[in-house]
Scaffold this motif. Structure first.
Motif, short mmCIF file in Angstrom:
data_model
loop_
_atom_site.label_atom_id
_atom_site.label_comp_id
_atom_site.label_asym_id
_atom_site.label_seq_id
_atom_site.Cartn_x
_atom_site.Cartn_y
_atom_site.Cartn_z
N ALA A 272 7.07 2.30 5.63
CA ALA A 272 5.78 1.67 5.32
C ALA A 272 5.74 1.13 3.90
CB ALA A 272 4.65 2.68 5.52
N VAL A 273 4.96 0.09 3.73
CA VAL A 273 4.61 -0.40 2.39
C VAL A 273 3.22 0.15 2.08
CG1 VAL A 273 4.04 -2.42 0.99
CG2 VAL A 273 5.97 -2.50 2.58
N CYS A 274 3.09 0.79 0.93
CA CYS A 274 1.82 1.41 0.54
C CYS A 274 1.35 0.84 -0.79
CB CYS A 274 2.00 2.93 0.41
SG CYS A 274 2.63 3.74 1.90
N TRP A 275 0.04 0.72 -0.93
CA TRP A 275 -0.55 0.23 -2.18
C TRP A 275 -1.95 0.79 -2.33
CZ3 TRP A 275 0.19 -2.54 2.24
CH2 TRP A 275 -0.92 -3.13 2.83
N ARG A 276 -2.47 0.74 -3.53
CA ARG A 276 -3.84 1.24 -3.75
C ARG A 276 -4.83 0.39 -2.98
NH1 ARG A 276 -5.40 4.58 -8.22
NH2 ARG A 276 -7.41 3.56 -7.94
N ARG A 277 -5.77 1.06 -2.34
CA ARG A 277 -6.76 0.35 -1.52
C ARG A 277 -7.62 -0.58 -2.36
NH1 ARG A 277 -8.09 1.77 3.59
NH2 ARG A 277 -7.10 3.80 3.34
N ASP A 278 -7.82 -0.25 -3.63
CA ASP A 278 -8.67 -1.08 -4.50
C ASP A 278 -7.87 -2.15 -5.25
OD1 ASP A 278 -7.29 0.47 -6.28
OD2 ASP A 278 -9.04 1.33 -7.28
N SER A 279 -6.61 -2.31 -4.94
CA SER A 279 -5.78 -3.29 -5.63
C SER A 279 -6.22 -4.71 -5.30
CB SER A 279 -4.31 -3.12 -5.25
OG SER A 279 -3.53 -4.14 -5.83
N LEU A 280 -6.34 -5.53 -6.34
CA LEU A 280 -6.67 -6.94 -6.17
C LEU A 280 -5.46 -7.83 -6.45
CD1 LEU A 280 -10.17 -6.98 -7.94
CD2 LEU A 280 -9.68 -6.78 -5.50
N ASN A 281 -4.30 -7.20 -6.63
CA ASN A 281 -3.10 -7.95 -6.97
C ASN A 281 -2.62 -8.76 -5.76
OD1 ASN A 281 -0.55 -8.85 -7.74
ND2 ASN A 281 -0.12 -7.01 -8.93
N PRO A 282 -2.66 -10.10 -5.85
CA PRO A 282 -2.24 -10.93 -4.71
C PRO A 282 -0.76 -10.81 -4.41
CG PRO A 282 -2.60 -12.30 -6.64
CD PRO A 282 -3.08 -10.92 -7.01
N LEU A 283 0.02 -10.26 -5.34
CA LEU A 283 1.45 -10.10 -5.11
C LEU A 283 1.74 -9.07 -4.02
CD1 LEU A 283 2.74 -10.14 -8.79
CD2 LEU A 283 3.16 -11.88 -7.05
N VAL A 284 0.80 -8.20 -3.76
CA VAL A 284 1.02 -7.17 -2.74
C VAL A 284 1.28 -7.81 -1.38
CG1 VAL A 284 -0.08 -5.30 -1.43
CG2 VAL A 284 -0.29 -5.37 -3.93
N ARG A 285 0.47 -8.79 -1.02
CA ARG A 285 0.65 -9.44 0.28
C ARG A 285 1.97 -10.20 0.35
NH1 ARG A 285 -2.37 -6.73 3.77
NH2 ARG A 285 -4.44 -6.33 2.88
N ASN A 286 2.34 -10.84 -0.75
CA ASN A 286 3.61 -11.55 -0.76
C ASN A 286 4.78 -10.58 -0.65
OD1 ASN A 286 2.32 -13.99 -0.99
ND2 ASN A 286 2.50 -14.11 -3.20
N PHE A 287 4.67 -9.43 -1.32
CA PHE A 287 5.71 -8.41 -1.21
C PHE A 287 5.81 -7.92 0.23
CE2 PHE A 287 6.97 -3.99 -0.93
CZ PHE A 287 8.17 -4.00 -1.60
N LEU A 288 4.66 -7.70 0.85
CA LEU A 288 4.64 -7.19 2.23
C LEU A 288 5.38 -8.15 3.17
CD1 LEU A 288 3.64 -5.05 4.21
CD2 LEU A 288 1.47 -6.30 4.36
#
Length: 298
Positions: A272-288
């Motif tokens: 799984a890819v995990c990240w903070r629920r309150d993260s607003l970093n748009p890079l998270v979606r690109n990483f996913l």
């Protein structure tokens, strides 16, 4: 600098380059009178004349020439700043700190890192190894932006997306009698010492390894508890016991250890890819997206 001042600088540069209020107004797609008003307001703000009129049109004064180069520089820097902000918002620029668990390192990183470099060429990347006991804390305290985990982190402040699975396999010394079998019946593990990895944030009674053994009514005494697949493999090599690990841990394992699948058992652990629920970093979606693409190739 206020946006209105930047607009006046843009007007000033247009008039200076066109050497005509009329031609500058056409270029700026505005009426001539308001443009003349803005130029007068800029001169009033600067405290001196910036243009003089002659037969060739609007000519810069010495003060105007001094302002022109700086005005162009200011507008260029502003445009660059706006583009940088848009790039960060779109996930094309910024900084991404990626946490990963050791068992995934050899199988995933050689494919994931180049994919991230291709997809996010202007993003600063950092990679941090995580253990079973540190992964949740490192994510929650912002030490890492995203975490590549097995299994997913279960926490109210953490979002997780399952991107694949890894089949469980038995890791043992190459000289073990069990290594002679192409696939090992789970029943043959009865009474053998187990090198155990903790499954953080999960009840041990419901972990995937415990579930496998319980379903086959097999009991394995825990010889040692370790934090990473690397440590588990070292203990197996030392002859301390057997380890039940995800298949990807076989890549990069030390000489002297063999992996075997289980007979009539295809239990697997989620990746799984995990990240903070309150993260607003748009890079998270690109990483996913990159991680999902890579996992499909493993």
């Amino acid at each position: 600098m206020p946006i209105t001042d930047l607009r006046r600088l843009r007007y000033f540069v247009a008039v200076a380059e066109e050497r005509s209020v009329g031609r500058a107004a056409v270029r700026l797609r505005m009426a001539q009178p308001p443009l003349s008003v803005q130029i007068r307001k800029l001169e009033s703000e600067v405290g001196t004349s910036l243009f003089r009129r002659d037969t060739r049109g609007m000519e810069l004064t010495a003060s105007g020439r001094a302002l022109l180069s700086r005005a162009r520089e200011a507008l260029a820097l502003t445009a660059e700043g706006f583009e940088a902000a848009r790039a960060v918002a779109a996930g094309r620029r910024g900084r991404l700190s990626v946490g990963y668990m050791f068992a995934l390192a050899h199988a995933v990183l050689p494919k994931l890192v180049p994919e991230l470099r291709r997809s996010l060429p202007k993003v600063d990347l950092e990679f941090i190894e995580l253990s079973a006991s540190t992964r949740e804390a490192r994510l929650l305290d912002h030490s890492v932006t995203v975490a590549l985990c097995m299994p997913a982190i279960r926490h109210s402040e953490v979002e997780a997306s399952t991107i694949g699975t890894q089949r469980l396999m038995l890791a043992m010394p190459a000289g073990s009698p069990l290594a002679r079998s192409a696939a090992v019946p789970v029943k043959r593990l009865e009474g053998r010492p187990l090198i155990s990895l903790p499954w953080p944030t999960e009840d041990p009674a419901t972990s995937v390894v415990t579930s496998l053994l319980r379903r086959h009514q097999v009991s394995m005494p825990v010889a040692s508890r370790v934090e990473t697949a690397h440590s588990a493999l070292s203990m197996v090599l030392a002859g301390e016991g057997l380890a039940i690990l995800p298949a990807c841990a076989e890549l990069g394992c030390p000489t002297g250890i063999v992996f075997r699948p289980f007979l009539n058992a295809d239990d697997a652990i989620d990746v799984a890819v995990c990240w903070r629920r309150d993260s607003l970093n748009p890079l998270v979606r690109n990483f996913l997206k990159c991680a999902e693409k890579v996992i499909r190739q493993i």
